[in-house]
Design a protein around this motif. Structure first.
Motif, PDB file in Angstrom:
ATOM      1  N   GLU A  99       9.666  -1.262  -1.344  1.00 39.10           N
ATOM      2  CA  GLU A  99       9.319  -1.819  -2.659  1.00 39.10           C
ATOM      3  C   GLU A  99       8.110  -2.732  -2.577  1.00 39.10           C
ATOM      4  N   ILE A 115       4.899  -0.222  -2.295  1.00 40.47           N
ATOM      5  CA  ILE A 115       4.524   0.591  -3.459  1.00 40.47           C
ATOM      6  C   ILE A 115       3.385  -0.012  -4.283  1.00 40.47           C
ATOM      7  N   PRO A 116       3.381  -1.306  -4.590  1.00 36.85           N
ATOM      8  CA  PRO A 116       2.275  -1.823  -5.400  1.00 36.85           C
ATOM      9  C   PRO A 116       0.897  -1.624  -4.779  1.00 36.85           C
ATOM     10  N   TYR A 117       0.830  -1.581  -3.453  1.00 40.70           N
ATOM     11  CA  TYR A 117      -0.460  -1.403  -2.776  1.00 40.70           C
ATOM     12  C   TYR A 117      -0.979   0.027  -2.881  1.00 40.70           C
ATOM     13  N   LYS A 148       0.102   2.404  -5.243  1.00 42.77           N
ATOM     14  CA  LYS A 148       0.496   3.030  -6.501  1.00 42.77           C
ATOM     15  C   LYS A 148      -0.625   3.877  -7.104  1.00 42.77           C
ATOM     16  N   SER A 149      -1.860   3.585  -6.733  1.00 42.41           N
ATOM     17  CA  SER A 149      -2.993   4.348  -7.275  1.00 42.41           C
ATOM     18  C   SER A 149      -3.179   5.689  -6.573  1.00 42.41           C
ATOM     19  N   TYR A 155       2.846   8.511  -4.511  1.00 46.92           N
ATOM     20  CA  TYR A 155       2.979   7.229  -3.820  1.00 46.92           C
ATOM     21  C   TYR A 155       4.427   6.888  -3.453  1.00 46.92           C
ATOM     22  N   ARG A 156       5.389   7.273  -4.269  1.00 47.47           N
ATOM     23  CA  ARG A 156       6.782   6.924  -3.940  1.00 47.47           C
ATOM     24  C   ARG A 156       7.255   7.658  -2.691  1.00 47.47           C
ATOM     25  N   ALA A 175       5.420   6.178   0.294  1.00 44.58           N
ATOM     26  CA  ALA A 175       5.957   4.870   0.674  1.00 44.58           C
ATOM     27  C   ALA A 175       7.233   5.041   1.495  1.00 44.58           C
TER      28      ALA A 175
END
Length: 215
Positions: free
Chosen positions: A74, A77-79, A81-82, A86-87, A90
């Protein structure tokens, strides 16, 4: 279908590519074997530029398997996400980090079989790490290498493994370590998928592609 280039033609192809760019490098940014592995895994169905944009913030805080695990799925993921998928990526990065710590003492292995045992690491990714980090003359085949190999006659094959074998068999030994870099860059900037830039091509006279783009 293009014919396979002769040995003398292969020598000339890579002599010219070497002359234009003696020290080609991969465009994925990394600081060690682990970040190279992660960057290549993230680059599947994504551009190098999009991966580099994400990892410039990620790698300063997660440049080892241990630090990546501390970040967690978790947190990762923000890093990324582009980046496409991505999920799933990750999940794979966190799991491969766990395996590196549990089975390999936190180090990236130097065998293809070991690398391919990691989640999200296929043959191409393994070959990139073996070539770029461990210095093996392995032949990673991405879409650019596959297209350029078949289009020019440098390496013919109906699938990536066949093209990999053709590169191993036909590229002169002195050029094998860097050959995939030259072919990737040639495919990315000159021998593009649509309307290849044949008038500006260094190897136009050697290339066996019949439908060359006119002047």
């Amino acid at each position: 279908m293009p014919r396979q280039l002769s040995y003398a033609e292969q020598v000339e192809v890579f002599r010219r590519l070497h002359g234009a760019n003696p020290h080609p490098k991969g465009e994925l940014e990394h600081v060690n074997a682990f970040t190279l592995l992660v960057a290549v895994a993230l680059s599947a169905q994504a551009t190098d530029a999009s991966v580099n944009k994400a990892t410039r913030d990620l790698f300063p805080i997660a440049d080892t398997p241990q630090r990546m695990l501390a970040l967690g799925e978790e947190g990762l993921i923000p890093y990324i996400k582009s980046i496409g998928l991505y999920r799933n990526k990750a999940r794979n990065v966190i799991r491969l980090s766990e395996i590196l710590v549990e089975r390999f003492g936190g180090e990236v292995p130097s065998s293809r079989a070991a690398l391919e045992s990691l989640p999200g690491v296929g043959r191409k990714t393994a070959n990139v790490v073996l070539n770029m980090w461990w210095g093996f003359p392995s032949q990673p085949v991405d879409t650019h290498v596959f297209r350029v190999g078949n289009r020019t006659g440098v390496a013919l094959g109906n699938d990536v493994v066949a093209v990999e074998r053709a590169l191993e068999n036909h590229v002169p030994v002195e050029f094998q370590q860097l050959s995939h870099h030259w072919l990737i860059l040639h495919g990315r900037y000159t021998c593009v998928a649509r309307k290849p830039k044949c008038p500006a091509c260094l190897i136009r006279d050697l290339c066996t592609y019949e439908e060359k783009t006119p002047e």
